[in-house]
Design an enzyme around this catalytic site. Sequence first.
Site, PDB file in Angstrom:
ATOM      1  N   CYS A 205     -22.930   4.560  27.880  1.00 22.29           N
ATOM      2  CA  CYS A 205     -22.898   4.283  26.441  1.00 22.29           C
ATOM      3  C   CYS A 205     -21.481   3.955  25.997  1.00 22.29           C
ATOM      4  CB  CYS A 205     -23.378   5.499  25.636  1.00 22.29           C
ATOM      5  SG  CYS A 205     -25.014   6.124  26.080  1.00 22.29           S
TER       6      CYS A 205
ATOM      7  N   ASP B 168      13.662 -17.973  14.956  1.00 23.36           N
ATOM      8  CA  ASP B 168      12.851 -18.613  13.925  1.00 23.36           C
ATOM      9  C   ASP B 168      13.486 -18.400  12.545  1.00 23.36           C
ATOM     10  OD1 ASP B 168       9.732 -19.610  13.598  1.00 23.36           O
ATOM     11  OD2 ASP B 168      10.493 -18.552  11.842  1.00 23.36           O
TER      12      ASP B 168
END
Length: 510
Positions: free
Chosen positions: A45, A462
């Site tokens: 499960c 950046d």
Amino acid sequence: MTGSTARTNAALWRDTERCYRAVRSKDARFDGQFVLAVRTTGIYCRPSCPARTPKPQNVEFFPTSAAAQARGYRACRRCLPDAVPGSPEWDVRADLAGRAMRLIAEGTVEREGVSGLARKLGYSERQLSRVLTAELGAGPLALARAHRAHSARVLIEMSDLPITDIAFAAGFSSVRQFNDTIREVFAATPSELRTAAVRRGHRRGPTAPTAPSTGVRLCLRLPFRRPFDTTGVLDFLTARAVPGVESTEGDYRRTLRLPHGAAVVRLSPRSTHIECLLRLTDIRDLSGAVSRIRRLWDLDADPQAVLDCLSADPALAPWLSAAPGIRVPGAVDGPELVLRALFEQGMSTRRAHIALGRLVTELGTPIAPELLDATDDPTLLFPGPTAVAEHAASILPGPQDRVDTIRTIAAALAQGDLDVHVGRDAEDLRRDLLAVPGISSWAADYILMRLLGHPDILLGTDLVLRRGARSLGIDATYSGLTTHARRWRPWRSYAGMYLWRAGDQPHTTT
């Protein structure tokens, strides 16, 4: 692109006390990170299964469904342990097991066999099998078998394809092998699974075609771990959407180039899942398409692990509160991402958007009309590297040296001299990228972050990311930002998304 650190995740399923606590509390955050197997019932499960919690002495834990299946357990038909977000471990781990799982999810074993998988990873079949069995409890064939079983169940429950066609579409070599696997994994025949799906109301209605070769239309639910900043993902993709290939009017649509043909996908965020309307030329591409879509939207992320780490930084705390569950969008195709990164480096997102739109208009491959549902669907495939290498010079504007760089790199991609796929080792791929004239360190790191789902990349050059850092009171010099970012490890890619957002402008790079 997620999890906790590689070391923690690798040991999670072996920590039986911690796993049992997660099972006892029905903690859905652990779904997909390990499975619980119950000795007395022979069933495995998900951790959050609503069934009664078994006694500790009756359970054992496995890192994958394949490992549980190899020990003779069958899947729980109540909680459907495979219908959960994928393990975040495969993205945060840069080792052989993590790279192999990404390629297996792409369908590499079905198309190229274990030998093809081993070749892509740079190992012998024997070495690969030994490592995967030790790390994941099952070898490559068993892992691929579990993946095929899951794909087959989706087709059985979600489509009207004949059972025989589903067997081959899911990658099984014979109908007998398909039937035996389904009975062994789900304790039911394919017909019984389909009947149960109708009874539960899980069928989505009829699909048009009746054979894998004629195409199929499927509506799927792609689960994710909450919280999920869907607005942030849509904003990111919208800012970089290439006309003709992508559309972001109301929802997100794009075309896909897949091994057996083209596809068109429409993604609509819901509170607990992403609704995915997928139109495929060939149903054999289902698992590969879903894998790429999940990477594009970073659906296997573990947002709580990211929050736990980044919330310790007061500079980021307000942004975490405003947008918990931020994601780092991935990519659907390696060569496409490389070419797009070449346009994005050194120019604004808007200018790159215009140039890429022109490239697609001139070189993009038209999508077959039967794959289009609406007039606003994208209608072109992003051009392959061969077409770009042959025709870019007559199409692209700008400096000749930049055009020549794009043509040269496209030719390297087309010829296989530059091999870019999700199974590459991050350090090796970065080295190969930087060895190609014209690919900057920004572009190389951007490709690692989006293609491999690398969670710990800081794009320190950046300009907008640095502007965002400055607005948050962080030293925006390269050395200052790099030093400050150490506290964000191993989630610097996610922190960078917050900095990009704080920068509040389409980014450019130095």
